[in-house]
Write a protein that holds these residues in place. Structure first.
Motif, mmCIF file in Angstrom:
data_model
loop_
_atom_site.group_PDB
_atom_site.id
_atom_site.type_symbol
_atom_site.label_atom_id
_atom_site.label_comp_id
_atom_site.label_asym_id
_atom_site.label_seq_id
_atom_site.Cartn_x
_atom_site.Cartn_y
_atom_site.Cartn_z
ATOM 1 N N GLU A 1 0.830 -1.206 0.000
ATOM 2 C CA GLU A 1 0.000 0.000 0.000
ATOM 3 C C GLU A 1 0.863 1.255 0.000
ATOM 4 O OE1 GLU A 1 -3.190 -0.056 -0.681
ATOM 5 O OE2 GLU A 1 -4.332 0.197 1.175
ATOM 6 N N LEU A 2 1.893 1.263 0.821
ATOM 7 C CA LEU A 2 2.783 2.417 0.916
ATOM 8 C C LEU A 2 3.518 2.641 -0.402
ATOM 9 C CD1 LEU A 2 4.140 4.643 2.570
ATOM 10 C CD2 LEU A 2 5.743 2.927 3.445
ATOM 11 N N ALA A 3 4.015 1.575 -1.000
ATOM 12 C CA ALA A 3 4.754 1.695 -2.265
ATOM 13 C C ALA A 3 3.846 2.194 -3.381
ATOM 14 C CB ALA A 3 5.362 0.343 -2.639
ATOM 15 N N TYR A 4 2.623 1.695 -3.425
ATOM 16 C CA TYR A 4 1.682 2.118 -4.469
ATOM 17 C C TYR A 4 1.376 3.610 -4.326
ATOM 18 C CZ TYR A 4 -2.177 1.799 -7.780
ATOM 19 O OH TYR A 4 -2.993 1.966 -8.863
ATOM 20 N N ALA A 5 1.167 4.048 -3.082
ATOM 21 C CA ALA A 5 0.901 5.460 -2.848
ATOM 22 C C ALA A 5 2.097 6.318 -3.260
ATOM 23 C CB ALA A 5 0.561 5.693 -1.374
ATOM 24 N N LEU A 6 3.303 5.855 -2.934
ATOM 25 C CA LEU A 6 4.508 6.601 -3.302
ATOM 26 C C LEU A 6 4.660 6.700 -4.816
ATOM 27 C CD1 LEU A 6 7.136 5.310 -0.702
ATOM 28 C CD2 LEU A 6 6.312 7.664 -0.958
ATOM 29 N N ALA A 7 4.283 5.649 -5.528
ATOM 30 C CA ALA A 7 4.374 5.683 -6.992
ATOM 31 C C ALA A 7 3.514 6.807 -7.558
ATOM 32 C CB ALA A 7 3.948 4.335 -7.573
ATOM 33 N N TRP A 8 2.319 6.984 -6.998
ATOM 34 C CA TRP A 8 1.443 8.057 -7.470
ATOM 35 C C TRP A 8 1.958 9.430 -7.050
ATOM 36 C CZ3 TRP A 8 -2.157 7.995 -11.071
ATOM 37 C CH2 TRP A 8 -2.729 6.776 -11.431
ATOM 38 N N VAL A 9 2.611 9.504 -5.882
ATOM 39 C CA VAL A 9 3.212 10.776 -5.457
ATOM 40 C C VAL A 9 4.320 11.178 -6.422
ATOM 41 C CG1 VAL A 9 4.576 11.885 -3.651
ATOM 42 C CG2 VAL A 9 2.621 10.472 -3.018
ATOM 43 N N ILE A 10 5.130 10.207 -6.835
ATOM 44 C CA ILE A 10 6.214 10.482 -7.785
ATOM 45 C C ILE A 10 5.636 10.970 -9.115
ATOM 46 C CG2 ILE A 10 8.129 9.468 -9.081
ATOM 47 C CD1 ILE A 10 8.321 7.385 -6.743
ATOM 48 N N LEU A 11 4.575 10.301 -9.565
ATOM 49 C CA LEU A 11 3.981 10.636 -10.864
ATOM 50 C C LEU A 11 3.330 12.012 -10.870
ATOM 51 C CD1 LEU A 11 3.405 9.569 -13.718
ATOM 52 C CD2 LEU A 11 1.258 8.620 -12.830
ATOM 53 N N ARG A 12 2.804 12.464 -9.722
ATOM 54 C CA ARG A 12 2.091 13.730 -9.567
ATOM 55 C C ARG A 12 0.690 13.627 -10.175
ATOM 56 N NH1 ARG A 12 5.356 18.103 -8.320
ATOM 57 N NH2 ARG A 12 3.829 19.531 -9.234
ATOM 58 N N PRO A 13 -0.256 14.410 -9.631
ATOM 59 C CA PRO A 13 -1.643 14.342 -10.114
ATOM 60 C C PRO A 13 -1.802 14.622 -11.606
ATOM 61 C CG PRO A 13 -1.543 15.499 -8.024
ATOM 62 C CD PRO A 13 -0.128 15.284 -8.458
ATOM 63 N N ASP A 14 -0.926 15.467 -12.159
ATOM 64 C CA ASP A 14 -1.058 15.801 -13.583
ATOM 65 C C ASP A 14 -0.236 14.885 -14.484
ATOM 66 O OD1 ASP A 14 1.503 16.608 -13.025
ATOM 67 O OD2 ASP A 14 1.226 18.703 -13.610
ATOM 68 N N GLY A 15 0.424 13.866 -13.891
ATOM 69 C CA GLY A 15 1.175 12.906 -14.681
ATOM 70 C C GLY A 15 2.520 13.405 -15.166
ATOM 71 N N SER A 16 2.979 14.547 -14.652
ATOM 72 C CA SER A 16 4.224 15.136 -15.148
ATOM 73 C C SER A 16 5.455 14.729 -14.351
ATOM 74 C CB SER A 16 4.114 16.665 -15.124
ATOM 75 O OG SER A 16 4.012 17.141 -13.781
ATOM 76 N N GLY A 17 5.266 14.011 -13.243
ATOM 77 C CA GLY A 17 6.398 13.691 -12.380
ATOM 78 C C GLY A 17 7.309 12.625 -12.957
ATOM 79 N N THR A 18 8.573 12.737 -12.654
ATOM 80 C CA THR A 18 9.563 11.740 -13.079
ATOM 81 C C THR A 18 10.433 11.365 -11.890
ATOM 82 O OG1 THR A 18 11.176 13.423 -13.729
ATOM 83 C CG2 THR A 18 9.629 12.654 -15.421
ATOM 84 N N ALA A 19 11.007 10.173 -11.952
ATOM 85 C CA ALA A 19 11.823 9.696 -10.839
ATOM 86 C C ALA A 19 13.091 10.525 -10.663
ATOM 87 C CB ALA A 19 12.175 8.227 -11.050
#
Length: 205
Positions: free
Chosen positions: A106-124
């Motif tokens: 659950e924590l990892a999945y949430a972190l993946a979405w935090v990295i991606l950002r709500p607008d989908g522009s996030g990168t690692a």
């Protein structure tokens, strides 16, 4: 596989021993749901699935906690599935993929979405990885527990595995291959996973 998983479950002293429809408490529950109905054990791992022919129901009994490291996970933690009630209490939505999983799933999945950002522009490579320890501490404070060193190390492969979820769900589409190619979030997650596997220490801060 089902038999091996059941043996593992029964071998965990922290696990409730509800493994078949013959469990006394489960029998009481089934009698309240459908008095006098016959039952048929449909099997299952980490849960009991019982068919009641008379009312035409399938009852699934799944403990909230299978062990200290395994919890009933929503498996879709993102901003669209979390809200607040008028009393300012946390509200979770969409339990379609809920299942018993290691708690770091659950924590990892949430972190993946935090990295991606709500607008989908996030990168690692542009993500502030030094913020992750503070986020993990917030999770631990809310959960009233502390991740083990092994769980912390496992965050990297668990975050990197998120694209597998997207690859699995596109199977419900009429053209899975086209959907997978056009899946913006899924492809973005693949790039995040690729970067993480090349920089496995990043989630450790």
């Amino acid at each position: 596989m089902n038999a091996r998983m059941r043996r593992w479950w029964q071998g965990d002293p922290a696990t409730p021993e509800v493994t078949s429809p013959d469990d006394l408490d489960l029998r009481r529950l089934l009698e309240r749901v459908a008095p006098g109905s016959e039952t048929s054990d449909l099997g299952g791992c980490f849960c009991v699935n019982v068919r009641l022919p008379e009312p035409g129901l399938v009852v699934r009994v799944q403990p909230r906690f299978v062990s200290r490291q395994r919890v009933l996970a929503l498996q879709d933690i993102q901003l669209g599935n979390i809200g607040l009630t008028p009393e300012i209490e946390t509200l979770y939505l969409d339990f379609g993929f809920a299942a018993v999983r290691p708690r770091i799933h659950e924590l990892a999945y949430a972190l993946a979405w935090v990295i991606l950002r709500p607008d989908g522009s996030g990168t690692a490579d542009t993500f502030c990885w030094d913020k992750v320890p503070a986020l993990v501490e917030e999770y631990e404070d809310a959960a009233g527990t502390v991740l083990t060193p092994v769980e912390r190390k496992a965050l990297t492969p668990y975050i990197a595995a998120v694209p597998l979820y997207h690859a699995a769900t596109v199977g419900f589409h009429a053209d899975p291959v086209a959907q997978l190619c056009d899946d913006r979030d899924g492809n973005a997650f693949l790039r995040i996973s690729e970067w993480l596997l090349a920089n496995p220490a990043a989630p450790l801060g």
